[in-house]
Design an enzyme around this catalytic site. Sequence first.
Site, short mmCIF file in Angstrom:
data_model
loop_
_atom_site.label_atom_id
_atom_site.label_comp_id
_atom_site.label_asym_id
_atom_site.label_seq_id
_atom_site.Cartn_x
_atom_site.Cartn_y
_atom_site.Cartn_z
N GLY A 126 7.48 7.91 2.14
CA GLY A 126 6.36 7.34 1.41
C GLY A 126 6.38 5.83 1.39
O GLY A 126 6.88 5.22 0.45
N THR A 127 5.85 5.21 2.41
CA THR A 127 5.81 3.75 2.50
C THR A 127 4.96 3.34 3.69
O THR A 127 4.51 4.19 4.46
CB THR A 127 7.23 3.17 2.64
#
Length: 243
Positions: free
Chosen positions: A49-50
């Site tokens: 998640g990035t």
Amino acid sequence: MRTPTNQDFSRTQDHLNGNEQPVFGPEIGEFTDTDEHLTGAEGEEMKTGTTTVGLATEEGVVMATDMRASAGRMVSSKDVQKVEEIHPTAALTIAGSVSAAQSLIRALKSETSLYETRRGKDMSMEALSTLTSNFLRSGGFFIVSPLLGGVDEEGAHLYSLDPLGGMMEEEYAVSGSGSQYALGVLEQEYESALSIEEARSVAAHAVQSAVERDLASGNGINVAIVTDEGVEITNHKDFEDLL
């Protein structure tokens, strides 16, 4: 001499069958089984998640990331620095497991320092990228998907690495859950002749595009500018400062 027990034979058989625990055991909270580690409780694939992006130019390398750390559906931090200097003229972005990425960064800093102390010369980007790839291939830093950028005597280099140690040198690259949004911007705006300032603006635009659509990315932007003079890392909450 101790008489062997059935348990001893069982352990030997497990070893022959390849059932021994790996040298690098799981971290606290990780699954011991690789298939389970790659999937969530409901069988959904785990994702990093990035959003991280990197651009190589004639003057150096520009790397940018968002500043949000997520834990499942919750934002666990709004002020995370996801790009770190690992060498006087090289930096690494973080995507994936935070603890594994931090451990990887510490290991790279130690090994590059040891290499240069022993040999009396700077480590080339080819050697540094190979070292990073070998660390990832060992399985001790699961799951990390970094970008590595730096400058050496041959110029600026940018490498995209996957969690299994695969490595490719690129003109521009992305990683993380916001990759598809960021990549669309880079495809449109990247040129090898970009100046550092122009590349910084393109990188910021790419991360901003991901932040607007990817729930796991947000809360600002980290920017690293890598030249033969060193690594400069800045943090910005407002994208307008860079566009």
